[in-house]
Scaffold this active site. Structure first.
Site, PDB file in Angstrom:
ATOM      1  N   LYS A   1       0.826  -1.206   0.000  1.00 44.34           N
ATOM      2  CA  LYS A   1       0.000   0.000   0.000  1.00 44.34           C
ATOM      3  C   LYS A   1       0.862   1.258   0.000  1.00 44.34           C
ATOM      4  O   LYS A   1       1.966   1.278   0.568  1.00 44.34           O
ATOM      5  CB  LYS A   1      -0.911  -0.032   1.235  1.00 44.34           C
ATOM      6  CG  LYS A   1      -1.973   1.045   1.303  1.00 44.34           C
ATOM      7  CD  LYS A   1      -2.857   0.808   2.526  1.00 44.34           C
ATOM      8  CE  LYS A   1      -3.889   1.887   2.737  1.00 44.34           C
ATOM      9  NZ  LYS A   1      -4.712   1.643   3.950  1.00 44.34           N
TER      10      LYS A   1
ATOM     11  N   SER B   1      -9.441   1.790   3.512  1.00 45.58           N
ATOM     12  CA  SER B   1      -8.581   2.548   2.632  1.00 45.58           C
ATOM     13  C   SER B   1      -7.568   1.709   1.855  1.00 45.58           C
ATOM     14  O   SER B   1      -6.857   2.231   1.002  1.00 45.58           O
ATOM     15  CB  SER B   1      -7.819   3.601   3.437  1.00 45.58           C
ATOM     16  OG  SER B   1      -6.946   3.002   4.386  1.00 45.58           O
TER      17      SER B   1
ATOM     18  N   SER C   1      -9.697  -0.559   7.574  1.00 45.97           N
ATOM     19  CA  SER C   1      -9.194  -0.320   6.220  1.00 45.97           C
ATOM     20  C   SER C   1      -8.631  -1.542   5.507  1.00 45.97           C
ATOM     21  O   SER C   1      -8.366  -1.481   4.310  1.00 45.97           O
ATOM     22  CB  SER C   1      -8.129   0.781   6.241  1.00 45.97           C
ATOM     23  OG  SER C   1      -8.728   2.030   6.476  1.00 45.97           O
TER      24      SER C   1
END
Length: 470
Positions: free
Chosen positions: A80, A155, A179
């Site tokens: 990420k 997220s 997330s």
């Protein structure tokens, strides 16, 4: 039919060892599928095809010499965009962030590099990871492969999409209020939020003790393989656990017989749950009874801890934007700016009270609960994926605050407990539902064992390529 695109990380190692497949073949296949699918889903913030092929070639040489580092040598992975990777930018979904390459690997990247994995790129996220959907000023909208008119959640948006389409086998995300688990549920993959500190972080997140790091994968075994590697200690994180992680893969073999399992369809609150999600998750909970556990419908008995979350969350956002002036903020996600401004008004005493007293009280409540119940089951989310480009569902049942449609995830960031989302079926519209399995702090192996037992009893559906809206 078995193809490279259907293989898991656990299946690649034996194929490499027997020379039936090579890391270079696997990397080329992944890169070709990324090239094919990326226009439809927009899952990558950074791509490095040449670097990936170089890592794959180095891995292939090790396998040919009989000198493979371990079971993940040559396995393609993504990371990420709020985690540092040496030589790559770390812009966190922000158009105003510096694109200067990061100087060194974060702990997860370092452990994955040491294990011989192949880095495909960095995945998309909303700006600074502030919300549970997948759009940002930097990369635009990331889409759900089950229906590209819907969002994948956030997220860890791009990570979940890559896991769903098997664009690499292991995808590292972060989870400060859901997330990892939110996008796992929306995209039909496995998403683990480990116990806090099990996976070291550096730089430390502004969300402090809320922020966990964990993998998103297609299979529970791949999650266990990833945890064995990324759960190693790292001196840069003073809050990380210092012990070596157990063999999570070996721990998957145990049964559910004799375990005490609590099923809480609403966490004891007036949560609006979509009827299809309610039915799918209730049936999933019943599967544990069929596996030999004692399942009882019971609530853990705590009030909605949303005020604790928002005190800590908005304070963290305020810290993240502390050095950004008014001109810079005008280029940022307005919702993030509003949350940061809310955090700027929180007194230090209120922050400390939430961080220490209120958080500890909730953690103690759950510790007591787990003296009676080994596991807690809930829906991961109360609804299936909704339209892209929105922070909240279009029908308005959850108001205008994104945390209101994620009532099952954030409590367990506050308590630091391990929680995993596993797919548990599809709605009539063909969208995934997720079951959340929560364990006591430190019981990550038990949570994964339960996930593996469920996976075997109720095999997961897969999506092979992005589906356009009808």
């Amino acid at each position: 039919m078995t193809t490279i695109a259907t293989l898991s990380a656990a299946e690649l190692g034996p194929l490499y060892a027997s020379k039936q497949l090579s890391p270079v073949e696997v990397a080329k296949d992944a890169l070709a599928r990324i090239e094919r699918f990326e226009p439809a889903v927009n899952a990558f913030a950074v791509r490095d095809d040449a670097g990936a092929l170089a890592m794959a070639e180095a891995s292939q040489a090790r396998w040919l010499k009989g000198e493979a580092i371990g079971p993940l040598d040559g396995v393609p992975v993504t990371i990420k965009d709020n985690l540092g990777v040496a030589g790559w930018s770390m812009q966190r979904g922000s158009a105003i962030a510096s694109d200067v390459p990061f100087a060194e690997d974060s702990p997860v990247a370092a452990r994955l590099r040491e294990a011989g994995t192949v880095f495909l790129g960095k995945t998309t996220m909303p700006e600074y990871g502030w919300k549970g959907v997948g759009d940002s000023p930097l990369t635009g909208i990331t889409r759900n492969p089950w229906n590209t008119g819907t969002g994948p959640g956030g997220s860890s948006s791009g990570a979940a999409v890559c896991a769903a389409l098997n664009l690499g086998c292991i995808h590292i995300g972060t989870d400060g209020a859901g997330s990892v688990r939110i996008p796992a549920a929306f995209t039909g993959v496995v998403g683990l939020k480990p116990s806090y500190g099990r996976v070291p972080a550096w730089p430390i997140s502004v969300m402090g003790f809320l922020a966990h790091l964990g993998p998103l994968t297609r299979t529970v075994t791949d999650t266990a393989l990833a945890m064995k590697v990324i759960g190693q200690p790292d001196a840069r994180d003073m809050t990380a656990l210092l012990d070596r992680p157990p063999d999570y893969v070996d721990g998957l073999k145990g049964s559910m017989r004799g375990l005490r399992v609590a099923w809480s369809p609403r966490l004891g609150r007036s949560v609006t749950v979509d009827p299809e999600i309610a039915a799918l998750t209730a049936a999933a909970a019943q599967a544990f009874a069929e596996l030999g556990a004692t399942v009882e419908e019971v609530d853990p008995g705590f009030d909605d801890p949303i005020d604790i979350l928002m005190t800590l969350w908005s304070s963290g956002a305020a810290l993240a934007l502390k050095s950004i002036d008014a001109a810079g903020r005008k280029q940022m996600d307005p919702g993030l700016v509003a949350v940061a401004e809310q955090g700027e008004r929180i007194p230090a005493s209120a922050y400390v009270d939430a961080l220490l007293n209120q958080r500890n009280a909730l953690a103690y409540k759950m510790a007591q609960f787990h003296q009676q119940y080994d596991l807690l089951l809930t829906p991961t989310l109360p609804l299936p994926a909704f339209a892209v480009g929105r922070d909240t569902p279009e029908h308005g049942a959850y108001g205008e605050d994104w945390t209101r449609w994620t009532p099952f995830t954030y409590p367990f960031n506050i308590t630091e407990q391990p929680a995993v989302s596993v797919p548990c079926g599809l709605t009539k519209a063909g969208l995934p539902a997720g079951l959340q399995i929560v364990g006591a702090f430190g019981k990550d192996a038990l949570v994964l064992r339960a996930a593996a037992a469920f996976e075997q009893a109720r095999p997961f559906a897969r999506v092979d390529e992005p589906v356009k809206p009808i």
